[in-house]
Scaffold this active site. Structure first.
Site, PDB file in Angstrom:
ATOM      1  N   PRO A  13      42.836 -94.367 -31.113  1.00  0.00           N
ATOM      2  CA  PRO A  13      43.876 -95.019 -31.909  1.00  0.00           C
ATOM      3  C   PRO A  13      45.278 -94.882 -31.331  1.00  0.00           C
ATOM      4  O   PRO A  13      45.647 -93.825 -30.812  1.00  0.00           O
ATOM      5  CB  PRO A  13      43.784 -94.309 -33.269  1.00  0.00           C
ATOM      6  CG  PRO A  13      43.029 -93.062 -33.016  1.00  0.00           C
ATOM      7  CD  PRO A  13      42.126 -93.333 -31.870  1.00  0.00           C
ATOM      8  N   ASN A  14      46.001 -95.978 -31.441  1.00  0.00           N
ATOM      9  CA  ASN A  14      47.416 -96.108 -31.054  1.00  0.00           C
ATOM     10  C   ASN A  14      47.642 -96.267 -29.560  1.00  0.00           C
ATOM     11  O   ASN A  14      48.768 -96.540 -29.145  1.00  0.00           O
ATOM     12  CB  ASN A  14      48.271 -94.940 -31.596  1.00  0.00           C
ATOM     13  CG  ASN A  14      48.288 -94.915 -33.107  1.00  0.00           C
ATOM     14  OD1 ASN A  14      48.594 -95.934 -33.730  1.00  0.00           O
ATOM     15  ND2 ASN A  14      47.916 -93.799 -33.700  1.00  0.00           N
ATOM     16  N   ARG A  21      56.262 -98.140 -27.264  1.00  0.00           N
ATOM     17  CA  ARG A  21      56.927 -97.104 -28.061  1.00  0.00           C
ATOM     18  C   ARG A  21      56.818 -95.781 -27.301  1.00  0.00           C
ATOM     19  O   ARG A  21      55.873 -95.576 -26.555  1.00  0.00           O
ATOM     20  CB  ARG A  21      56.222 -96.903 -29.418  1.00  0.00           C
ATOM     21  CG  ARG A  21      56.179 -98.097 -30.332  1.00  0.00           C
ATOM     22  CD  ARG A  21      57.443 -98.173 -31.196  1.00  0.00           C
ATOM     23  NE  ARG A  21      57.310 -99.174 -32.235  1.00  0.00           N
ATOM     24  CZ  ARG A  21      57.384-100.495 -32.028  1.00  0.00           C
ATOM     25  NH1 ARG A  21      57.582-100.954 -30.812  1.00  0.00           N
ATOM     26  NH2 ARG A  21      57.268-101.343 -33.039  1.00  0.00           N
ATOM     27  N   TYR A  26      54.810 -90.979 -23.458  1.00  0.00           N
ATOM     28  CA  TYR A  26      53.551 -91.557 -22.968  1.00  0.00           C
ATOM     29  C   TYR A  26      53.705 -92.430 -21.724  1.00  0.00           C
ATOM     30  O   TYR A  26      52.714 -92.970 -21.225  1.00  0.00           O
ATOM     31  CB  TYR A  26      52.889 -92.367 -24.098  1.00  0.00           C
ATOM     32  CG  TYR A  26      52.437 -91.489 -25.247  1.00  0.00           C
ATOM     33  CD1 TYR A  26      51.447 -90.531 -25.053  1.00  0.00           C
ATOM     34  CD2 TYR A  26      53.011 -91.599 -26.502  1.00  0.00           C
ATOM     35  CE1 TYR A  26      51.039 -89.718 -26.091  1.00  0.00           C
ATOM     36  CE2 TYR A  26      52.599 -90.783 -27.557  1.00  0.00           C
ATOM     37  CZ  TYR A  26      51.611 -89.850 -27.342  1.00  0.00           C
ATOM     38  OH  TYR A  26      51.196 -89.039 -28.365  1.00  0.00           O
ATOM     39  N   ASN A  77      39.606 -90.958 -23.708  1.00  0.00           N
ATOM     40  CA  ASN A  77      40.836 -90.473 -24.334  1.00  0.00           C
ATOM     41  C   ASN A  77      40.722 -90.898 -25.790  1.00  0.00           C
ATOM     42  O   ASN A  77      41.080 -92.023 -26.157  1.00  0.00           O
ATOM     43  CB  ASN A  77      42.086 -91.066 -23.686  1.00  0.00           C
ATOM     44  CG  ASN A  77      43.364 -90.522 -24.327  1.00  0.00           C
ATOM     45  OD1 ASN A  77      43.317 -89.836 -25.348  1.00  0.00           O
ATOM     46  ND2 ASN A  77      44.499 -90.841 -23.726  1.00  0.00           N
ATOM     47  N   ALA A  80      44.050 -89.309 -31.219  1.00  0.00           N
ATOM     48  CA  ALA A  80      44.053 -88.356 -32.338  1.00  0.00           C
ATOM     49  C   ALA A  80      42.643 -87.959 -32.781  1.00  0.00           C
ATOM     50  O   ALA A  80      42.438 -86.849 -33.301  1.00  0.00           O
ATOM     51  CB  ALA A  80      44.832 -88.944 -33.509  1.00  0.00           C
ATOM     52  N   GLU A 101      37.164 -85.898 -20.375  1.00  0.00           N
ATOM     53  CA  GLU A 101      38.209 -86.065 -21.387  1.00  0.00           C
ATOM     54  C   GLU A 101      39.557 -86.185 -20.683  1.00  0.00           C
ATOM     55  O   GLU A 101      39.888 -85.349 -19.835  1.00  0.00           O
ATOM     56  CB  GLU A 101      38.208 -84.842 -22.314  1.00  0.00           C
ATOM     57  CG  GLU A 101      39.325 -84.850 -23.347  1.00  0.00           C
ATOM     58  CD  GLU A 101      39.301 -83.612 -24.255  1.00  0.00           C
ATOM     59  OE1 GLU A 101      38.335 -82.809 -24.182  1.00  0.00           O
ATOM     60  OE2 GLU A 101      40.266 -83.449 -25.019  1.00  0.00           O
ATOM     61  N   HIS A 103      43.823 -86.907 -21.265  1.00  0.00           N
ATOM     62  CA  HIS A 103      45.009 -87.112 -22.101  1.00  0.00           C
ATOM     63  C   HIS A 103      46.197 -87.387 -21.202  1.00  0.00           C
ATOM     64  O   HIS A 103      46.364 -86.728 -20.165  1.00  0.00           O
ATOM     65  CB  HIS A 103      45.294 -85.884 -22.971  1.00  0.00           C
ATOM     66  CG  HIS A 103      44.194 -85.633 -23.944  1.00  0.00           C
ATOM     67  ND1 HIS A 103      43.995 -86.434 -25.045  1.00  0.00           N
ATOM     68  CD2 HIS A 103      43.193 -84.722 -23.943  1.00  0.00           C
ATOM     69  CE1 HIS A 103      42.929 -86.008 -25.696  1.00  0.00           C
ATOM     70  NE2 HIS A 103      42.415 -84.978 -25.041  1.00  0.00           N
ATOM     71  N   ARG A 110      51.927 -79.128 -26.780  1.00  0.00           N
ATOM     72  CA  ARG A 110      52.399 -79.857 -27.957  1.00  0.00           C
ATOM     73  C   ARG A 110      51.987 -79.108 -29.241  1.00  0.00           C
ATOM     74  O   ARG A 110      51.681 -77.925 -29.190  1.00  0.00           O
ATOM     75  CB  ARG A 110      51.864 -81.288 -27.900  1.00  0.00           C
ATOM     76  CG  ARG A 110      52.361 -82.041 -26.655  1.00  0.00           C
ATOM     77  CD  ARG A 110      51.880 -83.473 -26.619  1.00  0.00           C
ATOM     78  NE  ARG A 110      52.401 -84.234 -27.750  1.00  0.00           N
ATOM     79  CZ  ARG A 110      51.989 -85.481 -28.052  1.00  0.00           C
ATOM     80  NH1 ARG A 110      51.073 -86.067 -27.285  1.00  0.00           N
ATOM     81  NH2 ARG A 110      52.495 -86.114 -29.082  1.00  0.00           N
TER      82      ARG A 110
HETATM   83  O1  CA2 Z   1      48.138 -87.471 -24.573  1.00  0.00           O
HETATM   84  C1  CA2 Z   1      47.241 -88.241 -24.936  1.00  0.00           C
HETATM   85  O2  CA2 Z   1      46.692 -89.051 -24.199  1.00  0.00           O
HETATM   86  C2  CA2 Z   1      46.851 -88.261 -26.420  1.00  0.00           C
HETATM   87  O3  CA2 Z   1      45.442 -88.470 -26.467  1.00  0.00           O
HETATM   88  C3  CA2 Z   1      47.604 -89.406 -27.048  1.00  0.00           C
HETATM   89  C4  CA2 Z   1      47.385 -89.529 -28.543  1.00  0.00           C
HETATM   90  C5  CA2 Z   1      47.611 -88.203 -29.250  1.00  0.00           C
HETATM   91  O4  CA2 Z   1      47.260 -88.300 -30.616  1.00  0.00           O
HETATM   92  C6  CA2 Z   1      46.804 -87.064 -28.601  1.00  0.00           C
HETATM   93  O5  CA2 Z   1      47.089 -85.858 -29.252  1.00  0.00           O
HETATM   94  C7  CA2 Z   1      47.127 -86.954 -27.123  1.00  0.00           C
HETATM   95  C8  CA2 Z   1      48.298 -90.614 -29.122  1.00  0.00           C
HETATM   96  C9  CA2 Z   1      47.901 -92.002 -28.621  1.00  0.00           C
HETATM   97  C10 CA2 Z   1      49.067 -92.791 -28.170  1.00  0.00           C
HETATM   98  O6  CA2 Z   1      49.935 -93.058 -29.235  1.00  0.00           O
HETATM   99  C11 CA2 Z   1      51.079 -93.774 -29.004  1.00  0.00           C
HETATM  100  C12 CA2 Z   1      51.954 -93.811 -30.060  1.00  0.00           C
HETATM  101  C13 CA2 Z   1      53.136 -94.492 -29.930  1.00  0.00           C
HETATM  102  C14 CA2 Z   1      53.443 -95.138 -28.740  1.00  0.00           C
HETATM  103  C15 CA2 Z   1      52.550 -95.117 -27.678  1.00  0.00           C
HETATM  104  C16 CA2 Z   1      51.363 -94.439 -27.817  1.00  0.00           C
END
Ligand code: CA2
Length: 156
Positions: A13-14, A21, A26, A77, A80, A101, A103, A110
């Protein structure tokens, strides 16, 4: 086997918001850029890519079921869902090929809730904090683990 073997890449997700963003966290690469990177690296290694992203836990589980017997490796990946999903963990256990895996960020630097991973116990390796380059490393490692690799390769 007809055609090239497949390396699968699964995003949670996301990740569809990448590049739109939070670039400081990221990076500036979009999900499309990430797919292009994975396709280029896989092509160099003699594989096709099956690249998927979903914001829905059940879709991620379904995707793992689809590729569990056919992919030569899986990069995941789970975003969350890494930190919460027993359903995804249970699906990943059934994957015959190695799972890595990945990230983008160093989850261990974090919040504490990101230090827990339901994916790591079934992973051959974990890559965190290298940004998009982590996908490159993971795909190359999967290819190196693939015992059928020499048979797949058309060119030496
Ligand atoms: O560091 C990573 O790749 C994560 O898997 C990214 C996840 C986070 O929940 C993990 O803890 C670590 C978040 C996905 C990306 O979310 C975004 C949110 C806003 C803008 C761009 C990406």
């Amino acid at each position: 086997m007809t055609g090239r073997p497949i390396l699968a890449v699964l995003g949670g997700p996301n990740l569809n918001l990448l590049g739109q963003r939070e670039p400081a966290l990221y990076g500036t690469a979009t999900l499309t850029d990430l797919e292009a990177l994975c396709t280029r690296v896989a092509d160099e290694l003699g594989y096709d890519i099956d690249f998927r992203q979903s914001n829905h836990e059940g879709d991620l589980v379904d995707f793992v079921h689809e590729i569990r017997d056919t992919a030569s490796g899986l990069v995941v990946n789970a975003a969350a869902y890494t930190h919460t999903s027993i359903a995804l963990h249970d699906a990943l256990v059934t994957v015959a090929a190695p799972v890595i895996e990945v990230h983008l960020t160093n989850v261990h630097a974090r919040e504490e809730f990101r230090h827990v991973s339901y994916v790591a116990p079934i992973a051959a390796a974990v890559v965190a904090g290298f940004g998009a380059a982590g996908y490159d490393f993971a795909l190359r490692h999967l290819a190196s683990l693939d015992t059928h690799r020499e048979i797949h390769r058309v060119h030496p």
